[in-house]
Design a protein around this motif. Structure first.
Motif, mmCIF file in Angstrom:
data_model
loop_
_atom_site.group_PDB
_atom_site.id
_atom_site.type_symbol
_atom_site.label_atom_id
_atom_site.label_comp_id
_atom_site.label_asym_id
_atom_site.label_seq_id
_atom_site.Cartn_x
_atom_site.Cartn_y
_atom_site.Cartn_z
ATOM 1 N N ILE A 92 -4.856 12.767 -18.615
ATOM 2 C CA ILE A 92 -6.107 12.401 -17.955
ATOM 3 C C ILE A 92 -7.038 11.832 -19.022
ATOM 4 C CG2 ILE A 92 -8.095 13.304 -16.687
ATOM 5 C CD1 ILE A 92 -6.142 15.583 -15.747
ATOM 6 N N PHE A 93 -7.648 10.672 -18.714
ATOM 7 C CA PHE A 93 -8.511 9.996 -19.677
ATOM 8 C C PHE A 93 -9.866 9.666 -19.063
ATOM 9 C CE2 PHE A 93 -4.238 8.930 -21.104
ATOM 10 C CZ PHE A 93 -4.323 9.123 -22.476
ATOM 11 N N ARG B 36 1.353 15.843 -12.724
ATOM 12 C CA ARG B 36 2.533 16.285 -13.466
ATOM 13 C C ARG B 36 3.471 15.094 -13.619
ATOM 14 N NH1 ARG B 36 2.464 19.519 -9.341
ATOM 15 N NH2 ARG B 36 4.561 19.010 -8.695
ATOM 16 N N ALA B 37 3.977 14.876 -14.817
ATOM 17 C CA ALA B 37 4.873 13.754 -15.084
ATOM 18 C C ALA B 37 6.200 13.946 -14.360
ATOM 19 C CB ALA B 37 5.109 13.617 -16.581
ATOM 20 N N ALA B 38 6.667 12.875 -13.745
ATOM 21 C CA ALA B 38 7.957 12.880 -13.055
ATOM 22 C C ALA B 38 8.495 11.449 -13.038
ATOM 23 C CB ALA B 38 7.788 13.421 -11.636
ATOM 24 N N GLU C 269 0.830 -1.209 0.000
ATOM 25 C CA GLU C 269 0.000 0.000 0.000
ATOM 26 C C GLU C 269 0.865 1.260 0.000
ATOM 27 O OE1 GLU C 269 -2.260 -3.395 1.709
ATOM 28 O OE2 GLU C 269 -0.290 -2.552 2.134
ATOM 29 N N ALA C 270 1.897 1.276 0.833
ATOM 30 C CA ALA C 270 2.790 2.435 0.875
ATOM 31 C C ALA C 270 3.499 2.621 -0.464
ATOM 32 C CB ALA C 270 3.803 2.288 2.011
ATOM 33 N N ALA C 271 3.844 1.519 -1.126
ATOM 34 C CA ALA C 271 4.497 1.609 -2.433
ATOM 35 C C ALA C 271 3.554 2.225 -3.466
ATOM 36 C CB ALA C 271 4.954 0.231 -2.897
ATOM 37 N N ALA C 272 2.284 1.844 -3.451
ATOM 38 C CA ALA C 272 1.322 2.415 -4.400
ATOM 39 C C ALA C 272 1.194 3.922 -4.193
ATOM 40 C CB ALA C 272 -0.038 1.733 -4.246
ATOM 41 N N ILE C 273 1.135 4.358 -2.953
ATOM 42 C CA ILE C 273 1.037 5.784 -2.627
ATOM 43 C C ILE C 273 2.311 6.519 -3.041
ATOM 44 C CG2 ILE C 273 0.904 7.420 -0.699
ATOM 45 C CD1 ILE C 273 -0.975 5.278 0.666
ATOM 46 N N ARG C 274 3.470 5.928 -2.731
ATOM 47 C CA ARG C 274 4.757 6.546 -3.082
ATOM 48 C C ARG C 274 4.921 6.654 -4.595
ATOM 49 N NH1 ARG C 274 8.874 4.052 -4.917
ATOM 50 N NH2 ARG C 274 8.345 2.034 -4.010
ATOM 51 N N GLU C 275 4.601 5.586 -5.316
ATOM 52 C CA GLU C 275 4.762 5.598 -6.774
ATOM 53 C C GLU C 275 3.854 6.637 -7.420
ATOM 54 O OE1 GLU C 275 6.839 4.220 -8.898
ATOM 55 O OE2 GLU C 275 7.954 2.950 -7.527
ATOM 56 N N ALA C 276 2.639 6.804 -6.906
ATOM 57 C CA ALA C 276 1.740 7.839 -7.443
ATOM 58 C C ALA C 276 2.367 9.216 -7.252
ATOM 59 C CB ALA C 276 0.375 7.765 -6.769
ATOM 60 N N ARG C 277 2.923 9.457 -6.092
ATOM 61 C CA ARG C 277 3.554 10.751 -5.816
ATOM 62 C C ARG C 277 4.771 10.943 -6.720
ATOM 63 N NH1 ARG C 277 4.788 10.063 -0.712
ATOM 64 N NH2 ARG C 277 2.653 10.421 -0.076
ATOM 65 N N GLU C 278 5.595 9.892 -6.879
ATOM 66 C CA GLU C 278 6.809 10.008 -7.679
ATOM 67 C C GLU C 278 6.526 10.170 -9.173
ATOM 68 O OE1 GLU C 278 9.727 7.331 -4.781
ATOM 69 O OE2 GLU C 278 9.219 6.585 -6.775
ATOM 70 N N GLU C 279 5.539 9.456 -9.700
ATOM 71 C CA GLU C 279 5.307 9.449 -11.142
ATOM 72 C C GLU C 279 4.364 10.531 -11.637
ATOM 73 O OE1 GLU C 279 4.277 5.490 -12.451
ATOM 74 O OE2 GLU C 279 6.378 4.895 -12.374
#
Length: 145
Positions: free
Chosen positions: A110-111, A100-102, A51-61
């Protein structure tokens, strides 16, 4: 004790933008192979929950802080990732704001569900079909044995 050799574990989040009409979702265009559009996500770090990885990846990407809503499903078919056998947990998440892409994202867009691009990476076409079913009927992904 010898540690077993197992597939890497990833976490993905289908991010609904709840401050926009129709709750469109966020997809990234991948910067690295395999190319194509994808649900934001990535590998779980040692010592991190999925769960923490999903949240972190959303923030990072996509530069969004997300709230996980539900586990849509676990996707583990050995051929789902052309780089090798990888297991992913896919969550539905909600967020406000402008992505924003990162990081690994070359581009972010957005689709609406009726305008999803055809060139999806991994098994994300199947994942998004399951997501559609969740949105319509509140059913999580079926077991695929």
């Amino acid at each position: 004790m010898v540690r077993p050799v197992t597939p890497p574990v990833a976490a993905d989040a289908i991010i609904e933008l709840i401050d926009q009409p129709g709750r469109p979702i966020v997809l990234i265009e991948r910067k690295n192979p395999p190319f194509g559009w994808a649900i934001p996500g990535g590998f779980v770090d040692v010592g991190e929950t999925v769960e923490a990885a999903a949240i972190r990846e959303a923030r990072e990407e996509v530069s969004l802080d997300v709230e996980l809503v539900v586990l849509l499903g676990i996707y583990s078919h050995p051929q789902r990732d052309p780089r090798g056998h990888t297991i992913t947990a896919v969550y539905v998440a909600r967020a406000y704001g402008t992505p924003r892409a990162a990081d690994d994202a070359k581009h972010v867009e957005i689709f609406t569900l009726d305008a999803i691009p055809a060139d999806l990476a991994f098994d994300h076409a199947q994942v998004l079909r399951d997501y559609r079913k969740w949105r319509e009927f509140a059913e999580v992904a079926p077991l695929r044995i």
